[in-house]
Scaffold this motif. Structure first.
Motif, PDB file in Angstrom:
ATOM      1  N   GLU A 238      26.720  11.487  17.456  1.00  0.00           N
ATOM      2  CA  GLU A 238      27.235  10.692  18.564  1.00  0.00           C
ATOM      3  C   GLU A 238      28.756  10.776  18.616  1.00  0.00           C
ATOM      4  O   GLU A 238      29.350  10.937  19.674  1.00  0.00           O
ATOM      5  CB  GLU A 238      26.782   9.244  18.392  1.00  0.00           C
ATOM      6  N   LYS A 239      29.390  10.734  17.467  1.00  0.00           N
ATOM      7  CA  LYS A 239      30.843  10.775  17.399  1.00  0.00           C
ATOM      8  C   LYS A 239      31.382  12.100  17.914  1.00  0.00           C
ATOM      9  O   LYS A 239      32.405  12.171  18.581  1.00  0.00           O
ATOM     10  CB  LYS A 239      31.293  10.542  15.954  1.00  0.00           C
ATOM     11  N   VAL A 240      30.676  13.188  17.636  1.00  0.00           N
ATOM     12  CA  VAL A 240      31.128  14.516  18.034  1.00  0.00           C
ATOM     13  C   VAL A 240      30.915  14.753  19.518  1.00  0.00           C
ATOM     14  O   VAL A 240      31.748  15.313  20.204  1.00  0.00           O
ATOM     15  CB  VAL A 240      30.399  15.601  17.201  1.00  0.00           C
ATOM     16  N   LEU A 241      29.746  14.292  20.036  1.00  0.00           N
ATOM     17  CA  LEU A 241      29.354  14.677  21.384  1.00  0.00           C
ATOM     18  C   LEU A 241      29.878  13.750  22.470  1.00  0.00           C
ATOM     19  O   LEU A 241      30.084  14.176  23.591  1.00  0.00           O
ATOM     20  CB  LEU A 241      27.814  14.739  21.470  1.00  0.00           C
ATOM     21  N   VAL A 242      30.050  12.479  22.180  1.00  0.00           N
ATOM     22  CA  VAL A 242      30.362  11.515  23.232  1.00  0.00           C
ATOM     23  C   VAL A 242      31.873  11.361  23.391  1.00  0.00           C
ATOM     24  O   VAL A 242      32.602  11.228  22.420  1.00  0.00           O
ATOM     25  CB  VAL A 242      29.719  10.145  22.907  1.00  0.00           C
ATOM     26  N   ASP A 243      32.321  11.412  24.647  1.00  0.00           N
ATOM     27  CA  ASP A 243      33.709  11.076  24.952  1.00  0.00           C
ATOM     28  C   ASP A 243      33.706  10.151  26.150  1.00  0.00           C
ATOM     29  O   ASP A 243      32.704  10.038  26.871  1.00  0.00           O
ATOM     30  CB  ASP A 243      34.534  12.336  25.243  1.00  0.00           C
TER      31      ASP A 243
ATOM     32  N   TYR B  35      29.108  13.058  33.918  1.00  0.00           N
ATOM     33  CA  TYR B  35      29.217  11.631  33.648  1.00  0.00           C
ATOM     34  C   TYR B  35      30.691  11.235  33.705  1.00  0.00           C
ATOM     35  O   TYR B  35      31.564  12.102  33.863  1.00  0.00           O
ATOM     36  CB  TYR B  35      28.612  11.290  32.278  1.00  0.00           C
ATOM     37  N   TYR B  36      30.963   9.948  33.579  1.00  0.00           N
ATOM     38  CA  TYR B  36      32.358   9.510  33.624  1.00  0.00           C
ATOM     39  C   TYR B  36      32.953   9.596  32.225  1.00  0.00           C
ATOM     40  O   TYR B  36      33.040   8.612  31.492  1.00  0.00           O
ATOM     41  CB  TYR B  36      32.452   8.087  34.177  1.00  0.00           C
ATOM     42  N   GLY B  37      33.353  10.799  31.870  1.00  0.00           N
ATOM     43  CA  GLY B  37      33.938  11.047  30.569  1.00  0.00           C
ATOM     44  C   GLY B  37      35.424  11.299  30.670  1.00  0.00           C
ATOM     45  O   GLY B  37      36.082  10.928  31.653  1.00  0.00           O
TER      46      GLY B  37
ATOM     47  N   ILE C 133      40.910  13.298  35.860  1.00  0.00           N
ATOM     48  CA  ILE C 133      40.938  13.628  37.288  1.00  0.00           C
ATOM     49  C   ILE C 133      41.255  12.383  38.119  1.00  0.00           C
ATOM     50  O   ILE C 133      42.100  12.423  39.025  1.00  0.00           O
ATOM     51  CB  ILE C 133      39.588  14.243  37.726  1.00  0.00           C
ATOM     52  N   ARG C 134      40.590  11.277  37.798  1.00  0.00           N
ATOM     53  CA  ARG C 134      40.840  10.038  38.550  1.00  0.00           C
ATOM     54  C   ARG C 134      42.300   9.608  38.411  1.00  0.00           C
ATOM     55  O   ARG C 134      42.944   9.236  39.394  1.00  0.00           O
ATOM     56  CB  ARG C 134      39.908   8.922  38.065  1.00  0.00           C
ATOM     57  N   PHE C 135      42.829   9.676  37.201  1.00  0.00           N
ATOM     58  CA  PHE C 135      44.234   9.333  36.970  1.00  0.00           C
ATOM     59  C   PHE C 135      45.156  10.202  37.832  1.00  0.00           C
ATOM     60  O   PHE C 135      46.094   9.703  38.458  1.00  0.00           O
ATOM     61  CB  PHE C 135      44.574   9.534  35.486  1.00  0.00           C
ATOM     62  N   SER C 136      44.887  11.499  37.872  1.00  0.00           N
ATOM     63  CA  SER C 136      45.751  12.438  38.606  1.00  0.00           C
ATOM     64  C   SER C 136      45.745  12.168  40.095  1.00  0.00           C
ATOM     65  O   SER C 136      46.744  12.422  40.781  1.00  0.00           O
ATOM     66  CB  SER C 136      45.291  13.874  38.338  1.00  0.00           C
TER      67      SER C 136
END
Length: 291
Positions: free
Chosen positions: A23-28, A253-255, A261-264
């Motif tokens: 989970e730690k490796v895959l999820v951001d 997903y919203y990663g 992208i949203r910030f930019s």
């Protein structure tokens, strides 16, 4: 019995530990994780500024920026080698199909800036302007007097698309790197270099301004009117080679990718774009007259 129970407990513990590590490796998410973003050299400065600002605001994130020709960046996106890319040209029907087949998502361009393809010559050159028709003629001449920064590059792709031609149909010289093009045209006054506005647009960057001051920027003649590439003319797209920069992602997903992208595209990111000397796509200067 005790040995069996102990073995079972060890297996269960190992299973949960393994799941936790996975989970730690895959999820951001937008506040943490690591991804790779690819951009053409022509957009390097603005992309670098946006990613660095985002990481400064979100210290647990790491965005690796890879500089790669536009066409090759798109292929990396399809192969999931990168999470986000920057594009300037429209995708072909074949590319749209490939995106749908490989990524299985709708194409949603996230527009964030207006840039331009700029035609420059040596300050010692006699030429003072260039028309769209001249550009078209020069790109079928064996003299190859127009210099691009390589095949598969954003500048070449955009000009070819603007002229309704395939890049393979055009004849041109190649010098790798926008900055190297500037050096080359100063040795050959008959040559026209093609670079991005972002290469020379940063008002507070010494290197950018030195490059800008070392060349003559040509206005492009369209409909008998000479138009310079500057904020006012790329804002209203009256400069013929104005182009909109946009992000594409394969993130479903919203990663971290979609967070960046949203910030930019929102106010803070658009201020970064403006400081880069480009036209922000989503915010515009407002003038209020008091009476």
């Amino acid at each position: 019995m005790k040995n069996r129970l102990l073995a079972l407990l060890v297996c269960i513990f190992t299973f949960f530990l393994s799941c936790k590590k996975t989970e730690k490796v895959l999820v951001d998410d937008p506040q943490q994780g690591e991804i790779t973003v690819a951009a053409d050299e022509s957009f390097q400065s603005v992309t670098e500024a946006l990613t660095q600002r985002y990481m400064a605001l979100n210290p647990k994130t790491k965005i690796n920026l890879v500089i790669k020709k536009e066409d090759l960046a798109f292929l990396d996106l399809l192969e999931n080698k990168v999470r986000v890319i920057v594009m300037s040209r429209d995708l072909s029907e074949e590319e749209k199909k490939a995106y749908k087949d490989k990524i299985d998502m709708d194409i949603v361009p996230a527009k964030f800036a207006v840039d331009a393809v700029v035609f420059v010559v040596s300050k010692s050159a006699a030429r003072e302007s260039v028309s769209i028709e001249e550009i078209s003629d020069l790109l079928v001449s064996d003299n190859k007097n127009i210099i691009f920064d390589g095949t598969n590059s954003s500048n070449l792709n955009f000009v070819a698309q603007k002229l309704d031609k395939k890049p393979s149909e055009l004849k041109f010289s190649i010098i790798n790197g926008n900055k190297n093009i500037v050096d080359e045209i100063n040795k050959h006054p008959e040559k026209i270099g093609v670079i991005s506005l972002n290469t020379i647009s940063r008002p507070y960057d010494t290197e950018s301004q030195e490059l800008r001051n070392s060349v003559k920027i040509l206005p492009v003649i369209s409909n008998k009117k000479a138009v310079m590439p500057e904020i006012a003319t790329i804002r209203d797209m009256s400069y013929p080679f104005s182009r909109t920069l946009y992000f594409l992602t394969n993130e479903a997903y919203y990663g971290l990718g979609n967070g960046m992208i949203r910030f930019s595209c929102q106010q803070l990111g658009q201020i970064v774009v403006q400081k880069e000397g480009l036209q922000p796509y989503n915010i515009f200067r407002r003038e209020v007259q008091m009476r």
